[in-house]
Design a protein around this motif. Structure first.
Motif, mmCIF file in Angstrom:
data_model
loop_
_atom_site.group_PDB
_atom_site.id
_atom_site.type_symbol
_atom_site.label_atom_id
_atom_site.label_comp_id
_atom_site.label_asym_id
_atom_site.label_seq_id
_atom_site.Cartn_x
_atom_site.Cartn_y
_atom_site.Cartn_z
ATOM 1 N N ASN A 304 101.910 -51.214 30.676
ATOM 2 C CA ASN A 304 101.524 -50.539 31.917
ATOM 3 C C ASN A 304 100.278 -49.679 31.771
ATOM 4 N N ILE A 305 99.301 -50.152 31.025
ATOM 5 C CA ILE A 305 98.042 -49.422 30.904
ATOM 6 C C ILE A 305 97.089 -49.972 31.948
ATOM 7 N N LYS A 306 96.544 -49.079 32.764
ATOM 8 C CA LYS A 306 95.737 -49.585 33.883
ATOM 9 C C LYS A 306 94.370 -50.058 33.420
ATOM 10 N N VAL A 307 93.760 -49.320 32.471
ATOM 11 C CA VAL A 307 92.401 -49.674 32.033
ATOM 12 C C VAL A 307 92.498 -50.506 30.755
ATOM 13 N N TYR A 308 92.449 -51.809 30.943
ATOM 14 C CA TYR A 308 92.631 -52.683 29.777
ATOM 15 C C TYR A 308 91.464 -52.632 28.820
ATOM 16 N N HIS A 309 90.265 -52.247 29.328
ATOM 17 C CA HIS A 309 89.037 -52.325 28.521
ATOM 18 C C HIS A 309 89.164 -51.581 27.210
ATOM 19 N N ARG A 310 89.932 -50.503 27.242
ATOM 20 C CA ARG A 310 89.989 -49.662 26.045
ATOM 21 C C ARG A 310 90.780 -50.324 24.928
ATOM 22 N N LEU A 311 91.612 -51.297 25.311
ATOM 23 C CA LEU A 311 92.389 -51.986 24.275
ATOM 24 C C LEU A 311 91.584 -53.094 23.596
ATOM 25 N N ALA A 312 90.477 -53.462 24.245
ATOM 26 C CA ALA A 312 89.741 -54.642 23.774
ATOM 27 C C ALA A 312 89.352 -54.531 22.306
ATOM 28 N N SER A 313 88.855 -53.354 21.906
ATOM 29 C CA SER A 313 88.367 -53.265 20.525
ATOM 30 C C SER A 313 89.499 -53.395 19.514
ATOM 31 N N SER A 314 90.640 -52.781 19.806
ATOM 32 C CA SER A 314 91.725 -52.885 18.822
ATOM 33 C C SER A 314 92.288 -54.300 18.756
ATOM 34 N N VAL A 315 92.498 -54.896 19.922
ATOM 35 C CA VAL A 315 93.005 -56.276 19.913
ATOM 36 C C VAL A 315 91.988 -57.204 19.257
ATOM 37 N N GLY A 316 90.713 -56.967 19.554
ATOM 38 C CA GLY A 316 89.656 -57.817 18.989
ATOM 39 C C GLY A 316 89.614 -57.747 17.485
ATOM 40 N N ILE A 317 89.678 -56.524 16.954
ATOM 41 C CA ILE A 317 89.620 -56.392 15.497
ATOM 42 C C ILE A 317 90.848 -57.023 14.859
ATOM 43 N N LEU A 318 92.003 -56.845 15.500
ATOM 44 C CA LEU A 318 93.209 -57.529 14.998
ATOM 45 C C LEU A 318 93.023 -59.036 14.991
ATOM 46 N N MET A 319 92.367 -59.537 16.042
ATOM 47 C CA MET A 319 92.124 -60.971 16.157
ATOM 48 C C MET A 319 91.268 -61.451 14.988
ATOM 49 N N ALA A 320 90.222 -60.687 14.691
ATOM 50 C CA ALA A 320 89.336 -61.066 13.589
ATOM 51 C C ALA A 320 90.091 -61.048 12.268
ATOM 52 N N LEU A 321 90.917 -60.022 12.077
ATOM 53 C CA LEU A 321 91.665 -59.927 10.825
ATOM 54 C C LEU A 321 92.676 -61.066 10.715
ATOM 55 N N TYR A 322 93.329 -61.355 11.847
ATOM 56 C CA TYR A 322 94.310 -62.443 11.836
ATOM 57 C C TYR A 322 93.625 -63.773 11.522
ATOM 58 N N SER A 323 92.410 -63.915 12.039
ATOM 59 C CA SER A 323 91.692 -65.170 11.787
ATOM 60 C C SER A 323 91.458 -65.386 10.293
ATOM 61 N N ILE A 324 91.300 -64.284 9.568
ATOM 62 C CA ILE A 324 91.045 -64.426 8.131
ATOM 63 C C ILE A 324 92.318 -64.793 7.380
ATOM 64 N N ILE A 325 93.426 -64.198 7.771
ATOM 65 C CA ILE A 325 94.655 -64.446 6.999
ATOM 66 C C ILE A 325 95.461 -65.644 7.493
ATOM 67 N N MET A 326 95.091 -66.193 8.655
ATOM 68 C CA MET A 326 95.979 -67.224 9.228
ATOM 69 C C MET A 326 96.045 -68.511 8.392
ATOM 70 N N HIS A 327 94.919 -68.910 7.768
ATOM 71 C CA HIS A 327 94.955 -70.102 6.924
ATOM 72 C C HIS A 327 94.355 -69.771 5.571
ATOM 73 N N GLU A 328 94.892 -70.416 4.541
ATOM 74 C CA GLU A 328 94.395 -70.160 3.199
ATOM 75 C C GLU A 328 92.973 -70.673 3.011
ATOM 76 N N ASN A 329 92.706 -71.880 3.480
ATOM 77 C CA ASN A 329 91.379 -72.462 3.299
ATOM 78 C C ASN A 329 91.074 -73.451 4.410
ATOM 79 N N THR A 330 89.859 -73.982 4.391
ATOM 80 C CA THR A 330 89.439 -74.884 5.467
ATOM 81 C C THR A 330 90.290 -76.133 5.522
ATOM 82 N N ALA A 331 90.622 -76.664 4.353
ATOM 83 C CA ALA A 331 91.406 -77.893 4.336
ATOM 84 C C ALA A 331 92.708 -77.680 5.083
ATOM 85 N N LYS A 332 93.341 -76.523 4.826
ATOM 86 C CA LYS A 332 94.603 -76.219 5.497
ATOM 87 C C LYS A 332 94.374 -76.011 6.987
ATOM 88 N N MET A 333 93.264 -75.341 7.304
ATOM 89 C CA MET A 333 92.968 -75.066 8.698
ATOM 90 C C MET A 333 92.819 -76.366 9.480
#
Lengths: 394, 382
Positions: A304-333
């Motif tokens: 119930n947060i009205k101004v979503y913009h402020r969450l963008a940076s935290s979700v974005g950085i989490l997204m970037a971090l998740y992208s690194i740990i989600m697969h071990e290597n390109t072959a797996k990806m």
């Protein structure tokens, strides 16, 4: 960035044209570098066309959901249809899908840059510097993305056309033969894969289409962008086949990049493969931005947060971090994208939208009936709203 | 406050705008123009790199090449071992030539190909050669006549083949195509050493025939010339017609303007056969006889002779390949796969046997476009 809350709280509006461009760029997305058609081989064009036909069916469902609830995003719709608790759970799964999809695109970008040009740079540098720009865009709102792409989309298409034209001397039309050597089955399997990646990923737009300017048709947005993106993807896929041939295309991780490397006009025009990287940067940026927008909006809705913009940076950085740990290597990806992703995507792309659509139809019909008996004005207004575009499109 | 905010932003942007992480200046790169792969007695790879020396070129002097040799158990290992001798890391982005010695080619070239394609630096359009009767490294040690770099010279020679049709451009991706694709075997150019004006120079000398990734043998330049007609790679060149009847040698040169080849697979009565039809447009470029070949009768006679002689050449190369190597370098099987996929599906397992006795009919069609500047042969008076 501190423009004051009042501006941010206003409802965002995108025009029909902008929406078409955003959806089209989104679909083209990472397919500009990741080849499609591992099984269909030389019949990849057929697989793409079949996938487009299948997708046009599911696009009707997506369009209909938005049409039934004009101006509402998917999270509000889920809340309305399934109640507070169950609606929130569905919202959570949906936003997690958008989140993981965004992370996947970031990962594609990272791997591509790392393999192709900068092998010694740590992955997090790419992921984080990429996501910073995306966060910036999402904080600016979806209108900003629309305006950005309005400038860059023509350039984007122009580059694809230019590369294709320059490849014509390398075309060998024998590469498209024989037609259906292994029968139709591998083509159908591939068209299902292409259906889930990239076409039906458009499901995350259920969150955006509520912002469409009044008077524009959701169906038009979906089908026009499907046509634009589909044609582009066929061109990209067929170009790789024509230039490289099946044996070479199959062993390459980034077939369209490799085929661009072969372009050589005399001695003055060669080594133009960087253009593929630029194309991918534009489309990858748009795709990640849409995913991040959807995920952020979902999270804001959840709490119930009205101004979503402020969450963008935290979700974005989490997204970037998740992208690194989600697969071990390109072959797996790449293995995961090819083998597991299609099944992973089915619930979000097909099952949830269809359930939502059916329940939405039932609920609106019922409330319409109630409305017509009680308050006639509202009821007729609502049905007119929903009935009109259907007759347009049929 | 606002000033501080701007200042922080500027600093962040400064950090981001420094560009690449692993940044390398041009003079820190060792540009490899080409390299040769040999084997030593103890089974290691011996690589000879031809390096473009940029330090010499700083002034107005010509670009020179330097050779660096390096050994290793695998190719990558040998490449990295060169660091012991030569400081900047080798850069393969501009490599145009790879020369493989016969021994390595006989063992199988798959490992060479795999390495070149897997690495991000080399391009798929670099050319492959097999050295004939000599160590591959020795080719790079030869003298270059017009430029300074052997690899560059070889590439230029190959580019210029469009006026000769005695060697075929085989970039890596084409070789891979032939390696993986159904019903076609690969070929590479062969290169040897010749003495020209008392100096050793590198010379293209025909084609190396492969079956799967293993080297089978060489065919010479004349045979390569016939082969390029079948593969539809003729863009120019000369057809020499022997018109001499009797003891005197009389030959006519026809310059090829354009040539196109169609290969048609035929399946009749449970038997496979191939039809090759070649259409060539030529001009009379040299008349070495006293006879007039510009009038109607003369032209017809000349065309007949030329067609027959070309056909003979092509037939003999097909027979040689069928009998000696049994490797389908013409891609006849591939034609069945593309045009008659159902037939191919049945026969593909027996293709090796079928190919050896495959019936190939050849049709040559030569058209004389014009006779250059002369309309009559030069007639000698008394």
């Amino acid at each position: 960035m501190n423009n004051g809350g009042s501006v941010l709280l206003e409802k965002e509006v995108i025009s029909q044209k902008q929406a078409i461009i955003i959806v089209a760029t989104f679909i083209i997305g990472s397919s500009t570098i990741l080849g499609s058609g591992a099984k269909a081989k030389q019949d990849v064009w057929l697989a793409i066309i079949i996938a487009m036909l299948m997708v046009s069916l599911i696009f009707f469902v997506y369009g209909r959901i938005t049409k039934l609830f004009p101006g509402k995003n998917i999270y509000e719709i889920l809340d309305f249809l399934f109640g507070k608790v169950f609606g929130k759970i569905l919202s959570l799964t949906f936003l997690l899908y958008a989140f993981s999809l965004g992370a996947l695109v970031v990962r594609d970008f990272t791997e591509f840059a790392r393999i192709v040009s900068l092998p010694e740079t740590p992955a997090c540098i790419f992921a984080l510097s990429f996501i910073v720009i995306v966060i910036w865009a999402v904080r600016g709102g979806i209108e900003l993305l629309g305006r950005f792409l309005a400038i860059f989309f023509p350039l984007f298409i122009l580059m694809i056309v230019a590369i294709t034209v320059l490849s014509i001397p390398l075309f060998n039309f024998d590469n498209l033969k024989p037609f259906l050597y292994d029968g139709i089955k591998p083509v159908l399997i591939d068209s299902f894969n292409i259906f889930t990646f990239p076409y039906a990923e458009v499901v995350v737009f259920l969150c955006l289409m509520g912002s469409l300017r009044k008077g524009s048709s959701v169906y038009k947005v979906y089908y026009a962008s499907l046509l634009i993106a589909g044609t582009t993807l066929i061109i990209i896929a067929v170009r790789s086949v024509l230039v490289l041939g099946i044996p070479n295309k199959m062993i390459q991780n980034f077939a369209s990049f490799t085929s661009t490397r072969l372009i050589r006009l005399g001695t003055f025009l060669q080594r133009i493969e960087a253009s593929i990287a630029i194309i991918f940067m534009i489309s990858g940026f748009a795709k990640t931005a849409v995913c991040l927008y959807t995920a952020t909006k979902g999270l804001a809705h959840l709490f119930n947060i009205k101004v979503y913009h402020r969450l963008a940076s935290s979700v974005g950085i989490l997204m970037a971090l998740y992208s690194i740990i989600m697969h071990e290597n390109t072959a797996k990806m790449i293995e995961w994208t090819k083998k597991i992703y299609p099944y992973y995507a089915i619930p979000y792309q097909i099952i949830i939208p269809i359930i939502v659509w059916i329940i939405a139809e039932i609920k609106t019909r019922m409330s319409n009936k109630n409305n017509t008996t009680k308050v006639e004005d509202e009821g007729t207004g609502d049905t007119a709203n929903t009935a009109l575009p259907e007759s347009n499109n049929s | 406050m606002k000033k501080l905010y701007v200042l922080i932003n500027v600093f962040i942007l400064m950090l981001l705008a420094t560009a690449c992480w692993n940044y390398r200046e041009v003079e820190q790169l060792t540009i490899v123009a080409g390299f040769a792969i040999d084997k030593t007695f103890d089974g290691k790879y011996l690589l000879t790199f031809e390096i473009v020396d940029l330090h010499e070129a700083k002034g107005e002097g010509k670009v020179k090449s330097v050779l660096v040799e390096s050994e290793g158990e695998t190719l990558m290992n040998a490449i990295r071992n060169s660091i012991g001798k030569n400081f900047p890391k080798l850069y393969f982005g501009h490599t145009t030539v790879i020369i493989i010695c016969q021994e390595v080619a006989q063992e199988g070239v798959l490992k060479v190909i795999d390495f070149m394609v897997r690495d991000a630096e080399p391009r798929l359009n670099l050319n492959l050669f097999v050295s004939m009767d000599t160590k591959a490294g020795d080719i790079l040690k030869t003298k270059v006549l017009t430029s300074e770099i052997v690899s560059e010279e070889l590439t230029n020679i190959l580019d210029e083949q469009k006026n000769l049709a005695k060697a075929l451009p085989i970039p890596v991706h084409k070789f891979i195509h032939a390696l993986v694709e159904e019903g076609i075997s690969g070929i590479m150019n062969s290169v040897c050493i010749e003495v020209n004006n008392e100096e050793k120079i590198a010379k293209l000398c025909g084609t190396a025939v492969f079956k799967e990734d293993k080297f089978q043998g060489f065919i010479d330049e004349e045979e390569t010339y016939a082969l390029s007609f079948i593969l539809d790679e003729v863009k120019g060149g000369i057809i020499v017609v022997d018109v001499g009847s009797g003891p005197e040698e009389e030959k006519i040169s026809l310059e090829i303007l354009k040539s196109s080849t169609k290969i048609e697979p035929v399946y009749e009565d449970n038997k496979l056969s191939i039809k090759v039809s070649i259409d060539t447009k030529v001009v009379i470029a040299e008349n070495g006889s006293k006879k007039n070949y510009t009038d109607k009768e003369g032209r017809e006679e000349l065309i007949k002779l030329a067609e027959e002689q070309l056909k003979k050449k092509i037939e003999s190369i097909i027979e040689k390949i069928q009998k000696e190597f049994g490797a389908d370098i013409f891609g006849f099987g591939n034609k069945f796969y593309k045009e008659l996929p159902k037939v191919w599906k049945e026969k593909r397992n027996e293709w090796n046997e079928i190919f050896k006795d495959l019936e190939v009919t050849i049709e040559t069609n030569i058209k004389i476009e014009h006779t250059s500047l002369l309309s009559e042969p030069i007639k000698m008076g008394d």
